[in-house]
Design a protein around this motif. Structure first.
Motif, PDB file in Angstrom:
ATOM      1  N   ILE A 104     -17.425   9.053  15.508  1.00  0.00           N
ATOM      2  CA  ILE A 104     -16.272   8.534  14.754  1.00  0.00           C
ATOM      3  C   ILE A 104     -16.706   8.113  13.356  1.00  0.00           C
ATOM      4  O   ILE A 104     -16.079   8.467  12.354  1.00  0.00           O
ATOM      5  CB  ILE A 104     -15.616   7.359  15.505  1.00  0.00           C
ATOM      6  N   ARG A 105     -17.786   7.327  13.297  1.00  0.00           N
ATOM      7  CA  ARG A 105     -18.260   6.868  11.993  1.00  0.00           C
ATOM      8  C   ARG A 105     -18.656   8.056  11.111  1.00  0.00           C
ATOM      9  O   ARG A 105     -18.315   8.118   9.933  1.00  0.00           O
ATOM     10  CB  ARG A 105     -19.459   5.931  12.157  1.00  0.00           C
ATOM     11  N   ALA A 106     -19.391   9.022  11.678  1.00  0.00           N
ATOM     12  CA  ALA A 106     -19.825  10.181  10.906  1.00  0.00           C
ATOM     13  C   ALA A 106     -18.622  10.971  10.390  1.00  0.00           C
ATOM     14  O   ALA A 106     -18.620  11.433   9.240  1.00  0.00           O
ATOM     15  CB  ALA A 106     -20.723  11.076  11.761  1.00  0.00           C
ATOM     16  N   PHE A 107     -17.597  11.109  11.215  1.00  0.00           N
ATOM     17  CA  PHE A 107     -16.402  11.851  10.809  1.00  0.00           C
ATOM     18  C   PHE A 107     -15.684  11.148   9.664  1.00  0.00           C
ATOM     19  O   PHE A 107     -15.312  11.776   8.662  1.00  0.00           O
ATOM     20  CB  PHE A 107     -15.455  12.029  11.996  1.00  0.00           C
ATOM     21  N   VAL A 108     -15.468   9.846   9.801  1.00  0.00           N
ATOM     22  CA  VAL A 108     -14.734   9.093   8.779  1.00  0.00           C
ATOM     23  C   VAL A 108     -15.474   9.149   7.440  1.00  0.00           C
ATOM     24  O   VAL A 108     -14.868   9.392   6.388  1.00  0.00           O
ATOM     25  CB  VAL A 108     -14.503   7.643   9.242  1.00  0.00           C
ATOM     26  N   ILE A 109     -16.774   8.939   7.458  1.00  0.00           N
ATOM     27  CA  ILE A 109     -17.543   8.955   6.209  1.00  0.00           C
ATOM     28  C   ILE A 109     -17.586  10.364   5.613  1.00  0.00           C
ATOM     29  O   ILE A 109     -17.474  10.545   4.387  1.00  0.00           O
ATOM     30  CB  ILE A 109     -18.962   8.410   6.445  1.00  0.00           C
ATOM     31  N   ALA A 110     -17.725  11.384   6.449  1.00  0.00           N
ATOM     32  CA  ALA A 110     -17.748  12.763   5.948  1.00  0.00           C
ATOM     33  C   ALA A 110     -16.398  13.144   5.341  1.00  0.00           C
ATOM     34  O   ALA A 110     -16.338  13.823   4.315  1.00  0.00           O
ATOM     35  CB  ALA A 110     -18.106  13.732   7.074  1.00  0.00           C
ATOM     36  N   LEU A 112     -14.259  11.019   3.987  1.00  0.00           N
ATOM     37  CA  LEU A 112     -14.186  10.302   2.714  1.00  0.00           C
ATOM     38  C   LEU A 112     -14.942  11.061   1.628  1.00  0.00           C
ATOM     39  O   LEU A 112     -14.448  11.223   0.505  1.00  0.00           O
ATOM     40  CB  LEU A 112     -14.752   8.886   2.867  1.00  0.00           C
ATOM     41  N   ASP A 113     -16.126  11.542   1.946  1.00  0.00           N
ATOM     42  CA  ASP A 113     -16.911  12.319   0.979  1.00  0.00           C
ATOM     43  C   ASP A 113     -16.154  13.580   0.552  1.00  0.00           C
ATOM     44  O   ASP A 113     -16.134  13.940  -0.635  1.00  0.00           O
ATOM     45  CB  ASP A 113     -18.266  12.715   1.570  1.00  0.00           C
ATOM     46  N   LEU A 114     -15.522  14.243   1.522  1.00  0.00           N
ATOM     47  CA  LEU A 114     -14.791  15.468   1.218  1.00  0.00           C
ATOM     48  C   LEU A 114     -13.605  15.166   0.311  1.00  0.00           C
ATOM     49  O   LEU A 114     -13.329  15.907  -0.638  1.00  0.00           O
ATOM     50  CB  LEU A 114     -14.325  16.124   2.522  1.00  0.00           C
ATOM     51  N   GLN A 115     -12.894  14.073   0.579  1.00  0.00           N
ATOM     52  CA  GLN A 115     -11.761  13.692  -0.274  1.00  0.00           C
ATOM     53  C   GLN A 115     -12.237  13.465  -1.704  1.00  0.00           C
ATOM     54  O   GLN A 115     -11.584  13.876  -2.663  1.00  0.00           O
ATOM     55  CB  GLN A 115     -11.097  12.411   0.257  1.00  0.00           C
ATOM     56  N   GLU A 116     -13.374  12.802  -1.861  1.00  0.00           N
ATOM     57  CA  GLU A 116     -13.865  12.497  -3.196  1.00  0.00           C
ATOM     58  C   GLU A 116     -14.310  13.756  -3.942  1.00  0.00           C
ATOM     59  O   GLU A 116     -14.119  13.868  -5.150  1.00  0.00           O
ATOM     60  CB  GLU A 116     -15.015  11.498  -3.108  1.00  0.00           C
ATOM     61  N   GLU A 117     -14.881  14.718  -3.220  1.00  0.00           N
ATOM     62  CA  GLU A 117     -15.350  15.952  -3.847  1.00  0.00           C
ATOM     63  C   GLU A 117     -14.195  16.801  -4.375  1.00  0.00           C
ATOM     64  O   GLU A 117     -14.347  17.519  -5.371  1.00  0.00           O
ATOM     65  CB  GLU A 117     -16.154  16.784  -2.839  1.00  0.00           C
TER      66      GLU A 117
END
Length: 200
Positions: A104-110, A112-117
């Motif tokens: 869950i944590r890995a998915f949420v952070i990944a 977020l990174d994708l949204q920012e990119e």
């Protein structure tokens, strides 16, 4: 009793099977849109302009995409498919094999990174898509998180909690936090980490 294996998650909506000329027109429209974004930014995207740049009829552009939100999702497609393949079948903790809290944590952070990119395109896709959250990859994200939250075995209302976590990551919310609340990306990330720590 053996737990029934859940059905596979659907990937982001893929283009339907098309005639060769329709597939060529779609490719021309996508390439034209990418050229416009590279030259004028996301603000320059409009189906009429994309059709002119691609050398196809405006009606063709509207029949193929319907609105500029669907076109924005098409421009995100390659990155989105790679991301979904990573959380469906890639290495842990994002992919299978790690405990559900780590996934869950890995998915949420990944995410977020994708949204920012892909910030501007994702914001446009969400704002302009006719079906809102029913458009694009949101249903897949929600189903994936719901299953992981159920696997935690803590009696949480998994569909609701999944929707709350995804709400933290919607481009509209992140845009408001940045532009209106003047929160920098590090502060936003720390806030999301705090929510995850409380949940997990």
């Amino acid at each position: 009793m053996n737990r029934r294996k859940p059905p596979p998650l659907p990937l982001i909506d893929q283009p339907p099977a098309e005639r060769a000329d329709a597939a060529r027109n779609r490719q021309r429209l996508v390439e034209a849109a990418l050229r416009i974004v590279a030259t004028h930014g996301v603000a320059g995207l409009a189906l009429d302009e994309v059709a002119r740049e691609a050398g196809v009829g405006v009606g063709t552009a509207y029949r193929r995409f319907g609105d500029v939100g669907a076109l924005a999702y098409a421009l995100l497609e390659e990155h989105e498919v790679r991301f979904q393949e990573a959380f469906l079948a890639g290495p842990p903790p994002l992919g299978p094999g790690a405990p559900p809290d780590e996934r869950i944590r890995a998915f949420v952070i990944a995410l977020l990174d994708l949204q920012e990119e892909q910030w501007d395109l994702r914001l446009l896709a969400v704002k302009k898509a006719a079906l809102g959250y029913a458009s694009g990859p949101y249903p897949t994200y929600h189903l994936h998180l719901t299953r992981l939250i159920e696997d935690l075995g803590r009696g949480l209302d998994a569909p609701y909690v999944a929707s709350v976590l995804l709400a933290l990551l919607t481009p509209n919310v992140l845009d408001h936090q940045r532009r209106v609340l003047a929160l920098d990306p590090e502060r936003i990330r720390h806030g999301i980490e705090t929510v995850l720590a409380g949940l997990l």
